[in-house]
Design a protein around this motif. Structure first.
Motif, PDB file in Angstrom:
ATOM      1  N   ASN A   1     -18.571  77.043  43.331  1.00  0.00           N
ATOM      2  CA  ASN A   1     -19.840  77.104  43.320  1.00  0.00           C
ATOM      3  C   ASN A   1     -20.426  76.002  44.467  1.00  0.00           C
ATOM      4  OD1 ASN A   1     -21.323  78.818  41.707  1.00  0.00           O
ATOM      5  ND2 ASN A   1     -20.579  77.669  39.900  1.00  0.00           N
ATOM      6  N   ALA A   2     -19.411  74.715  44.438  1.00  0.00           N
ATOM      7  CA  ALA A   2     -19.932  73.788  45.504  1.00  0.00           C
ATOM      8  C   ALA A   2     -19.627  74.084  46.856  1.00  0.00           C
ATOM      9  CB  ALA A   2     -19.148  72.370  45.029  1.00  0.00           C
ATOM     10  N   VAL A   3     -18.600  74.609  47.175  1.00  0.00           N
ATOM     11  CA  VAL A   3     -18.379  75.058  48.649  1.00  0.00           C
ATOM     12  C   VAL A   3     -19.116  76.211  48.882  1.00  0.00           C
ATOM     13  CG1 VAL A   3     -16.216  74.063  48.589  1.00  0.00           C
ATOM     14  CG2 VAL A   3     -16.378  76.455  47.782  1.00  0.00           C
ATOM     15  N   ALA A   4     -19.383  77.463  48.024  1.00  0.00           N
ATOM     16  CA  ALA A   4     -20.436  78.406  48.277  1.00  0.00           C
ATOM     17  C   ALA A   4     -21.722  77.804  48.722  1.00  0.00           C
ATOM     18  CB  ALA A   4     -20.524  79.312  47.386  1.00  0.00           C
ATOM     19  N   LEU A   5     -22.131  77.011  47.966  1.00  0.00           N
ATOM     20  CA  LEU A   5     -23.459  75.959  48.325  1.00  0.00           C
ATOM     21  C   LEU A   5     -23.292  75.422  49.611  1.00  0.00           C
ATOM     22  CD1 LEU A   5     -26.031  75.004  46.883  1.00  0.00           C
ATOM     23  CD2 LEU A   5     -24.802  72.853  46.216  1.00  0.00           C
ATOM     24  N   ALA A   6     -22.414  74.686  49.816  1.00  0.00           N
ATOM     25  CA  ALA A   6     -22.197  73.945  51.093  1.00  0.00           C
ATOM     26  C   ALA A   6     -22.282  74.909  52.413  1.00  0.00           C
ATOM     27  CB  ALA A   6     -21.294  73.094  50.976  1.00  0.00           C
ATOM     28  N   ASP A   7     -21.409  75.922  52.136  1.00  0.00           N
ATOM     29  CA  ASP A   7     -21.375  77.094  53.214  1.00  0.00           C
ATOM     30  C   ASP A   7     -22.886  77.566  53.534  1.00  0.00           C
ATOM     31  OD1 ASP A   7     -20.759  79.131  55.064  1.00  0.00           O
ATOM     32  OD2 ASP A   7     -19.641  80.225  53.397  1.00  0.00           O
ATOM     33  N   GLY A   8     -23.479  77.998  52.511  1.00  0.00           N
ATOM     34  CA  GLY A   8     -24.739  78.737  52.914  1.00  0.00           C
ATOM     35  C   GLY A   8     -25.743  77.698  53.378  1.00  0.00           C
ATOM     36  N   TYR A   9     -25.746  76.479  52.814  1.00  0.00           N
ATOM     37  CA  TYR A   9     -26.476  75.513  53.282  1.00  0.00           C
ATOM     38  C   TYR A   9     -26.555  75.109  54.782  1.00  0.00           C
ATOM     39  CZ  TYR A   9     -30.336  72.247  51.503  1.00  0.00           C
ATOM     40  OH  TYR A   9     -31.520  71.618  51.241  1.00  0.00           O
ATOM     41  N   THR A  10     -25.516  74.882  55.137  1.00  0.00           N
ATOM     42  CA  THR A  10     -25.275  74.523  56.493  1.00  0.00           C
ATOM     43  C   THR A  10     -25.863  75.955  57.496  1.00  0.00           C
ATOM     44  OG1 THR A  10     -23.172  73.465  55.996  1.00  0.00           O
ATOM     45  CG2 THR A  10     -23.587  73.928  58.225  1.00  0.00           C
ATOM     46  N   ARG A  11     -25.740  77.064  56.943  1.00  0.00           N
ATOM     47  CA  ARG A  11     -25.994  78.152  57.945  1.00  0.00           C
ATOM     48  C   ARG A  11     -27.652  78.242  57.590  1.00  0.00           C
ATOM     49  NH1 ARG A  11     -21.872  82.098  58.217  1.00  0.00           N
ATOM     50  NH2 ARG A  11     -20.041  81.662  56.807  1.00  0.00           N
ATOM     51  N   ASP A  12     -28.299  78.108  56.551  1.00  0.00           N
ATOM     52  CA  ASP A  12     -29.749  78.336  56.504  1.00  0.00           C
ATOM     53  C   ASP A  12     -30.374  77.705  55.314  1.00  0.00           C
ATOM     54  OD1 ASP A  12     -32.153  79.516  57.073  1.00  0.00           O
ATOM     55  OD2 ASP A  12     -31.797  81.351  56.408  1.00  0.00           O
ATOM     56  N   GLY A  13     -30.101  76.549  55.179  1.00  0.00           N
ATOM     57  CA  GLY A  13     -30.630  75.676  54.132  1.00  0.00           C
ATOM     58  C   GLY A  13     -30.736  76.312  52.718  1.00  0.00           C
ATOM     59  N   PRO A  14     -31.777  75.907  52.008  1.00  0.00           N
ATOM     60  CA  PRO A  14     -31.689  76.459  50.451  1.00  0.00           C
ATOM     61  C   PRO A  14     -31.452  77.787  50.464  1.00  0.00           C
ATOM     62  CG  PRO A  14     -33.343  74.742  50.858  1.00  0.00           C
ATOM     63  CD  PRO A  14     -32.825  75.038  52.251  1.00  0.00           C
ATOM     64  N   GLU A  15     -32.192  78.767  51.272  1.00  0.00           N
ATOM     65  CA  GLU A  15     -32.115  80.298  50.962  1.00  0.00           C
ATOM     66  C   GLU A  15     -30.751  80.548  51.519  1.00  0.00           C
ATOM     67  OE1 GLU A  15     -34.123  82.385  49.535  1.00  0.00           O
ATOM     68  OE2 GLU A  15     -35.267  80.486  49.367  1.00  0.00           O
ATOM     69  N   GLY A  16     -30.245  80.219  52.397  1.00  0.00           N
ATOM     70  CA  GLY A  16     -28.818  80.338  52.864  1.00  0.00           C
ATOM     71  C   GLY A  16     -27.889  80.073  51.722  1.00  0.00           C
ATOM     72  N   ALA A  17     -27.885  79.096  50.994  1.00  0.00           N
ATOM     73  CA  ALA A  17     -27.240  78.435  49.902  1.00  0.00           C
ATOM     74  C   ALA A  17     -27.287  79.563  48.754  1.00  0.00           C
ATOM     75  CB  ALA A  17     -27.662  77.166  49.610  1.00  0.00           C
ATOM     76  N   ARG A  18     -28.639  80.088  48.593  1.00  0.00           N
ATOM     77  CA  ARG A  18     -28.548  81.015  47.556  1.00  0.00           C
ATOM     78  C   ARG A  18     -28.068  82.295  47.826  1.00  0.00           C
ATOM     79  NH1 ARG A  18     -34.824  82.171  46.158  1.00  0.00           N
ATOM     80  NH2 ARG A  18     -33.857  83.047  44.350  1.00  0.00           N
ATOM     81  N   ALA A  19     -28.226  82.866  49.160  1.00  0.00           N
ATOM     82  CA  ALA A  19     -27.405  83.983  49.681  1.00  0.00           C
ATOM     83  C   ALA A  19     -25.857  83.943  49.480  1.00  0.00           C
ATOM     84  CB  ALA A  19     -27.892  84.367  50.843  1.00  0.00           C
TER      85      ALA A  19
END
Length: 349
Positions: free
Chosen positions: A51-69
């Motif tokens: 969950n943590a690395v998926a969160l970081a991957d998405g957050y780097t791409r597009d902030g909170p919405e990227g993290a959710r995706a």
């Protein structure tokens, strides 16, 4: 114009727990959507590490919405990847609403085999579809370049028996797989010549990396594994499950005891706040719903089950935020002493 509520910095501690990590997915999804909590640091183990690395991957791409995706993408891939697995609920379970796999003969065969043969004998080629899924779903370049929050992943050093914390700048798929390496199912993951097993044995998750590193002393533990379970288990599977729950919670309880001890000494004036910090602890959990699911359901990756857990996590943290947001940054919202055996529900103070 409505007054905007100022966000508060928090650290998130994500436990492991197999498919039950989808509960944590739901909690993270709602926190990101809500926006009142700003993530300063994340410590994860096993499913919590994923969950943590998926969160970081998405957050780097597009902030909170990227993290959710990214979290949604990861758990969808997890479910899709297991569609052809024989580890499924039986028709009777589907009819009765049982999410566990304890009636599946393959589940029992795998369990029995793991007690008489090691992964080195059963899987000499070390084939691990979960690793392939993680590598396909997570861009570790994005993870390593995440500057929005600190990231810590725990694994257990097989040789020393000590916890090893991998930090964001060095993270690889191997380190995440080490954090999720259950020794009766997978061969130890070697990193720089050192073998590692699941981080749950020594840090589920580790809290100490947060101290003085993230700009906040608030830690929210997203708890998946029950600490207390009434009655003595009777079946071999339930006995093994309870042993795992106890061992996987022991390191967390030890750290919480340390936090409580320092906090009491500060309040009694025996320690100076110039040298020691009071850590504010919060716990998001829903043991009333998770505890009855049983150990075998941790291997159930049906999309219907994962989304049920996701929605439970979202609902649980929504209620938690309503009740506790005002206390974040001010005080702990859990009485640590009532979590410890033998203290008879005493309160702090």
């Amino acid at each position: 114009m409505a007054h905007k509520i100022k966000s508060k910095l928090v650290n998130l501690a994500l436990q492991g727990g197999g498919a039950h990590g989808a509960f944590t997915w739901g909690v993270l999804d709602r926190i990101l959507e809500d926006g009142r909590l700003q993530i300063a640091g994340v410590s994860g183990t096993s499913a919590g590490a994923m969950n943590a690395v998926a969160l970081a991957d998405g957050y780097t791409r597009d902030g909170p919405e990227g993290a959710r995706a990214a979290l949604d993408h990861f758990w969808r891939a997890m479910s899709e990847g297991a569609k052809n697995s024989p580890l499924k609920r039986m028709p009777y379970d589907m009819l009765t609403g049982n999410w566990g796999l304890e009636n599946n003969p393959f589940y029992h065969a795998l369990d029995a085999l793991s007690r008489v043969a090691s992964p080195y004998q059963l899987n000499p080629m070390n084939i691990n579809p979960l690793r392939d899924l993680v590598e396909e779903s997570i861009d570790f370049n994005m993870v390593r370049n995440c500057t929005a929050f600190k990231l810590f992943i725990s694994a257990t050093n097989v040789e020393s028996g000590k916890v090893k914390v991998f930090r964001r700048a060095e993270l690889t798929a191997d380190m995440v797989m080490a954090s999720a390496c259950l020794p009766h199912l997978y061969q130890a993951v070697e990193i720089d010549g050192v073998p590692y097993w699941d981080g749950g044995y020594m840090g589920n998750p580790s809290l100490f990396p947060f101290y003085g590193q993230t700009g906040t002393d608030d830690i929210i533990v997203i708890q998946v594994n029950p600490i207390e379970r009434k009655g003595a288990p009777k079946t071999p599977q339930n006995i093994q499950n309870r042993m795992n729950e106890i061992s996987f919670n022991s390191s967390l309880l030890k750290e919480l005891r340390g936090i409580d001890f320092v906090d009491r000494l500060i309040r009694e004036g025996k320690l100076s706040t110039d040298d020691y910090r009071q850590v504010r602890v919060h716990v998001v959990e829903n043991q009333a719903e998770l505890k009855p699911l049983g150990a075998s359901s941790k291997m159930n990756t049906e999309w219907a089950f994962l989304t049920k857990l996701r929605d439970l996590g979202r609902e649980t943290v929504t209620t938690w935020l309503e009740d506790n947001f005002a206390a974040v940054g001010e005080r702990s919202t859990v009485d640590l002493r009532v979590m410890f055996e033998g203290l008879g529900g005493q309160h702090q103070g």
